[in-house]
Structures are given as C-alpha cells and as structure tokens.
Design a protein around this motif. Structure first.
Motif, short mmCIF file in Angstrom:
data_model
loop_
_atom_site.label_atom_id
_atom_site.label_comp_id
_atom_site.label_asym_id
_atom_site.label_seq_id
_atom_site.Cartn_x
_atom_site.Cartn_y
_atom_site.Cartn_z
N GLY A 23 43.66 14.18 -5.09
CA GLY A 23 44.49 13.92 -3.93
C GLY A 23 45.96 13.74 -4.23
O GLY A 23 46.77 13.63 -3.31
N ALA A 24 46.33 13.73 -5.51
CA ALA A 24 47.74 13.57 -5.89
C ALA A 24 48.33 14.91 -6.28
O ALA A 24 47.69 15.69 -7.00
CB ALA A 24 47.86 12.58 -7.05
N ALA A 25 49.54 15.17 -5.82
CA ALA A 25 50.24 16.41 -6.18
C ALA A 25 50.86 16.26 -7.56
O ALA A 25 51.67 15.37 -7.80
CB ALA A 25 51.32 16.72 -5.15
N VAL A 26 50.46 17.12 -8.49
CA VAL A 26 50.93 17.05 -9.88
C VAL A 26 51.83 18.25 -10.16
O VAL A 26 51.39 19.40 -10.07
CB VAL A 26 49.74 17.05 -10.87
N PRO A 27 53.11 18.03 -10.49
CA PRO A 27 53.98 19.16 -10.86
C PRO A 27 53.56 19.71 -12.22
O PRO A 27 53.25 18.96 -13.14
CB PRO A 27 55.38 18.53 -10.92
N CYS A 28 53.53 21.02 -12.35
CA CYS A 28 53.07 21.62 -13.59
C CYS A 28 53.79 22.95 -13.82
O CYS A 28 54.45 23.49 -12.93
CB CYS A 28 51.55 21.82 -13.55
N THR A 29 53.64 23.47 -15.03
CA THR A 29 54.29 24.70 -15.44
C THR A 29 53.24 25.72 -15.84
O THR A 29 52.29 25.40 -16.56
CB THR A 29 55.24 24.46 -16.62
N VAL A 30 53.43 26.95 -15.38
CA VAL A 30 52.53 28.06 -15.73
C VAL A 30 53.14 28.83 -16.89
O VAL A 30 54.30 29.25 -16.83
CB VAL A 30 52.30 28.99 -14.53
N ILE A 31 52.36 29.00 -17.97
CA ILE A 31 52.83 29.69 -19.17
C ILE A 31 51.87 30.83 -19.50
O ILE A 31 50.65 30.63 -19.52
CB ILE A 31 52.93 28.73 -20.36
N GLU A 32 52.42 32.01 -19.74
CA GLU A 32 51.61 33.13 -20.22
C GLU A 32 51.55 33.02 -21.74
O GLU A 32 52.50 33.38 -22.44
CB GLU A 32 52.23 34.46 -19.80
N ALA A 33 50.44 32.49 -22.25
CA ALA A 33 50.31 32.21 -23.68
C ALA A 33 49.47 33.30 -24.33
O ALA A 33 48.26 33.38 -24.12
CB ALA A 33 49.67 30.85 -23.90
N GLY A 34 50.11 34.12 -25.15
CA GLY A 34 49.41 35.18 -25.84
C GLY A 34 49.18 36.39 -24.94
O GLY A 34 49.70 36.44 -23.82
N PRO A 35 48.39 37.36 -25.41
CA PRO A 35 47.77 37.39 -26.73
C PRO A 35 48.80 37.62 -27.84
O PRO A 35 49.74 38.39 -27.66
CB PRO A 35 46.79 38.56 -26.63
N CYS A 36 48.60 36.94 -28.96
CA CYS A 36 49.48 37.07 -30.12
C CYS A 36 48.76 37.82 -31.24
O CYS A 36 47.55 37.71 -31.38
CB CYS A 36 49.91 35.69 -30.60
N VAL A 37 49.53 38.53 -32.02
CA VAL A 37 48.99 39.32 -33.13
C VAL A 37 49.41 38.68 -34.44
O VAL A 37 50.57 38.27 -34.60
CB VAL A 37 49.47 40.78 -33.06
N VAL A 38 48.48 38.59 -35.39
CA VAL A 38 48.80 38.08 -36.73
C VAL A 38 49.57 39.16 -37.46
O VAL A 38 49.01 40.20 -37.83
CB VAL A 38 47.52 37.69 -37.49
#
Length: 205
Positions: A18-33
């Motif tokens: 019931g509480a509004a939580v501010p948040c951030t969207v991150i595109e994480a990966g895909p990463c290559v070794v």
C-alpha cells in the motif's frame, strides 16, 4: 559473481503493501567476459566484463583484437570485478539473474549529471553578499571576500569558489532489489542512482 554493468532506464514508482516506493529501472546486462585475469599472469584474480554495443570504426585496432579473442563484438564499457564464486571462461555471457536475486541489497556506482561551470550559490549554497538594500546592486550572488591582504597574502587551498560542478563518480549503497525481469534483462532497485537516463552504471553486491 560480485556485480554487473547496466544502463539506467529511468525512475518509476511501485506499490509495496500500500505504500508508494520510488525506484529506478536498470537494464543490467547481458555482459560478456572479455578477459580473465589470473594470479599467474596478472598478479590478481579478476574478470573483465563488457557491456553495450560500439561501432567498429570507433574502436581502436588494439581493442578490436582484444574483443576478437573473446569472440564478441566491440563493447562500449569495460569493468573488472574481483570477487566471483565460480569459474568463467572467455566469451561467457552473464545475465542479471546470474548475479542478483530479489530482496538482496546492492551498491550502484555511476557518474552524476554534469552541471558545467557554476557559481558559489548553486555549487556550495552560499547566500550572496548582503541584501538588495544599502547600496548593493550587483552583489546578490557574489562569493564575497576570499582572503586577507598583506597576511597571508594568498588564497588558501580548498576554498569554496566557483567551478565545475557534477560529473563525478558517486556510489549509492544498500539499495534493495525490488524486482527482476530476466526476460528483459531489467532490475528494479529502490531509490535513485547517479546519472541521467541511458547513463552507464555498475552494480555491486
């Protein structure tokens, strides 16, 4: 694995009990070794990850050869991570679900927004010299005196003055992983992270 590279998509709000939580969207990966560092060859153990696509014509020949060893295309950002639980081989792909789970806490590092050359009022929160009365006509945002006269006859180092503001590396600690979307390589963390939209960030456990 201790971390991954990502791109800040933007901020949003999700509801939690019931509480509004501010948040951030991150595109994480895909990463290559792109490189595996070992104690024998480099003096320490680490894994170099590459993220984001980059044009070949904007990549040096040395880096083109570096990426060719990993059998991958040129990458925009390279970051080393030292702590990892399992062995990785050159060319392996690491996704967000391989590193993080919902509910744990992460540290996010990135470059803040650049503000350019700013005065002391915006940069340090000065109040200006005096008010708009008593003959003050052009001193509202001035820094005021910066030192004495004959002694010490110089300006001390570190004095707060006008200058370049922003565009510095900042780490925000203990942001909770609220949600993962493995099929879209998205991770949602609580709060805000440094930088503007499409800025590159690194996430650490």
């Amino acid at each position: 694995m201790s971390g991954i590279i990502g791109k800040k998509i933007g901020m949003t709000t999700i509801f939690n009990n019931g509480a509004a939580v501010p948040c951030t969207v991150i595109e994480a990966g895909p990463c290559v070794v792109t490189q595996v560092r070992t104690e024998e060859t480099d003096g320490y153990n680490a894994i170099q990850l590459g993220f984001g696509e980059k044009k070949e014509k904007r990549t040096t020949k040395a880096l083109l050869g570096h990426f060719k060893k990993a059998n991958t295309t040129p990458k925009r950002k390279l970051v080393e991570f030292k702590e990892f639980e399992k062995e990785f081989a050159l060319g392996d792909t690491i996704k967000v679900e391989d590193v993080f789970v919902e509910g744990e806490f992460v540290d996010v590092s990135g470059n803040t927004k650049g503000k350019g050359f700013q005065g002391v009022v915006k940069r340090h929160g000065f109040g200006g010299v005096g008010q708009s009365t008593h003959g003050q006509h052009n001193r509202l945002r001035a820094p005021g005196s910066i030192g004495a006269c004959s002694y010490p006859a110089r300006v001390f180092k570190g004095l707060r003055m006008a200058g370049r503001m922003g565009n510095t590396k900042v780490t925000i600690q203990n942001l909770q992983v609220l949600k993962l979307f493995p099929e879209k390589n998205l991770i949602i963390v609580s709060g805000s992270v440094p930088g503007g939209k499409n800025g590159i960030v690194t996430l650490h456990k």
